[in-house]
Design a protein around this motif. Sequence first.
Motif, PDB file in Angstrom:
ATOM      1  N   LEU A 166       0.831  -1.196   0.000  1.00 30.48           N
ATOM      2  CA  LEU A 166       0.000   0.000   0.000  1.00 30.48           C
ATOM      3  C   LEU A 166       0.870   1.253   0.000  1.00 30.48           C
ATOM      4  N   PHE A 167       0.264   2.388  -0.334  1.00 28.59           N
ATOM      5  CA  PHE A 167       0.983   3.663  -0.364  1.00 28.59           C
ATOM      6  C   PHE A 167       0.290   4.663   0.553  1.00 28.59           C
ATOM      7  N   ALA A 168       1.111   5.355   1.350  1.00 28.86           N
ATOM      8  CA  ALA A 168       0.560   6.360   2.260  1.00 28.86           C
ATOM      9  C   ALA A 168       0.321   7.686   1.553  1.00 28.86           C
ATOM     10  N   ALA A 169       0.716   7.796   0.291  1.00 29.28           N
ATOM     11  CA  ALA A 169       0.622   9.064  -0.437  1.00 29.28           C
ATOM     12  C   ALA A 169      -0.771   9.702  -0.393  1.00 29.28           C
ATOM     13  N   PRO A 170      -1.865   8.945  -0.582  1.00 32.93           N
ATOM     14  CA  PRO A 170      -3.188   9.595  -0.522  1.00 32.93           C
ATOM     15  C   PRO A 170      -3.471  10.233   0.831  1.00 32.93           C
ATOM     16  N   VAL A 171      -3.052   9.578   1.911  1.00 31.37           N
ATOM     17  CA  VAL A 171      -3.265  10.123   3.256  1.00 31.37           C
ATOM     18  C   VAL A 171      -2.425  11.381   3.456  1.00 31.37           C
ATOM     19  N   LEU A 172      -1.154  11.328   3.047  1.00 32.74           N
ATOM     20  CA  LEU A 172      -0.261  12.472   3.210  1.00 32.74           C
ATOM     21  C   LEU A 172      -0.679  13.637   2.318  1.00 32.74           C
ATOM     22  N   ALA A 173      -1.070  13.332   1.084  1.00 29.14           N
ATOM     23  CA  ALA A 173      -1.491  14.388   0.157  1.00 29.14           C
ATOM     24  C   ALA A 173      -2.724  15.112   0.678  1.00 29.14           C
ATOM     25  N   ARG A 174      -3.663  14.378   1.262  1.00 31.64           N
ATOM     26  CA  ARG A 174      -4.872  14.995   1.817  1.00 31.64           C
ATOM     27  C   ARG A 174      -4.515  15.969   2.938  1.00 31.64           C
ATOM     28  N   ASP A 175      -3.570  15.557   3.787  1.00 31.79           N
ATOM     29  CA  ASP A 175      -3.152  16.416   4.901  1.00 31.79           C
ATOM     30  C   ASP A 175      -2.454  17.676   4.393  1.00 31.79           C
ATOM     31  N   ASN A 185       7.435  19.848  17.156  1.00 25.41           N
ATOM     32  CA  ASN A 185       7.241  19.943  15.704  1.00 25.41           C
ATOM     33  C   ASN A 185       7.094  18.573  15.031  1.00 25.41           C
ATOM     34  N   ILE A 186       6.602  17.578  15.764  1.00 28.42           N
ATOM     35  CA  ILE A 186       6.324  16.260  15.174  1.00 28.42           C
ATOM     36  C   ILE A 186       4.845  15.951  15.356  1.00 28.42           C
ATOM     37  N   ARG A 187       4.196  15.582  14.275  1.00 25.46           N
ATOM     38  CA  ARG A 187       2.768  15.280  14.305  1.00 25.46           C
ATOM     39  C   ARG A 187       2.542  13.912  13.663  1.00 25.46           C
ATOM     40  N   VAL A 188       1.555  13.179  14.175  1.00 27.17           N
ATOM     41  CA  VAL A 188       1.265  11.818  13.699  1.00 27.17           C
ATOM     42  C   VAL A 188      -0.110  11.794  13.047  1.00 27.17           C
ATOM     43  N   VAL A 189      -0.188  11.241  11.824  1.00 22.49           N
ATOM     44  CA  VAL A 189      -1.479  11.017  11.164  1.00 22.49           C
ATOM     45  C   VAL A 189      -1.710   9.508  11.090  1.00 22.49           C
ATOM     46  N   SER A 190      -2.952   9.107  11.154  1.00 22.50           N
ATOM     47  CA  SER A 190      -3.266   7.676  11.223  1.00 22.50           C
ATOM     48  C   SER A 190      -3.481   7.072   9.842  1.00 22.50           C
ATOM     49  N   ILE A 191      -2.927   5.875   9.663  1.00 26.44           N
ATOM     50  CA  ILE A 191      -3.176   5.127   8.426  1.00 26.44           C
ATOM     51  C   ILE A 191      -4.139   3.966   8.699  1.00 26.44           C
TER      52      ILE A 191
END
Length: 310
Positions: free
Chosen positions: A142-151, A282-288
Amino acid sequence: MKLLAGNSNRPLAEAIAAYLDVPLARCSVKRFADMEIFVELQENVRGEDVFIVQSTSFPANDHLMELLILIDACRRSSARRITAVIPYFGYARQDRRTAGRTPISAKLVSNLITESGADRVLTLDLHAGQIQGFFDIPTDNLFAAPVLARDIKERMPEGERMVVSPDVGGVVRARALSKRLETTLAIVDKRRDRPGESEVMNIIGEVRGRSCILIDDIVDSGGTLCNAAEALLANGANEVSAYITHGVLSGGAVSRIANSKLKELVITDSIQPTEAVKVARNIRVVSIAPLLGEAISRTATESSVSSLFD
């Protein structure tokens, strides 16, 4: 469907279970006095489609053994199909021989997972795409790109952003994100003198006046990111953020990033964040979890997983 979890990233497994509206199967993962791992499935999995969520993050060897023993326990309990869900695949950086008389450990780990009884593998942003071929069973990367791009779209003005690859080897990944964001691309040309250290040489592309987004799959020591941020700012960038899939952040990496010129480092929860990561300024976590949950659901129903990224 049965969803099992080891000890490497319990919060992520619980978030996936919540997304799927499926309870985590009852399972005991213990250690004897000599640190041998013991697994006991506490409910029936006979004839079930079992998904085992386990990152092989630090301590990598312990978590890898947990995964192998969980797979073996399910196989010996007559599970119909076993899918190893490995959000972070450890040993992936040892995907080729870099010198004489050295191993290809990623292939060895792939063999161990296959021989333990896994029927398929579901993983995220492999360090090298060819590792999919190391497995002799179906493997979905899988690719995290869609999640990161949305953010990124939600937080950064469209006209200012620019995607930057921190090294030449990551250009394909950076170009894919750049295409999603419909923005331009720059590359940091660096020379690494020894493992864990890097020296930035020059910037390929015009970054003056832009909000730069460094994109990569793994951040370990953080040295490359910090050096790249300094070089980009020295070349006229307004600000520098970094979006990385796997936050390994070993040693003094968190402190190094907290004291760096990076505006923000965004990582996913493929590896369970430490307390130091949670309190870093300055570190933030997004959920996959939704991404993995949807992929698990589609695998269970024999639907297309690749269409997730169309």
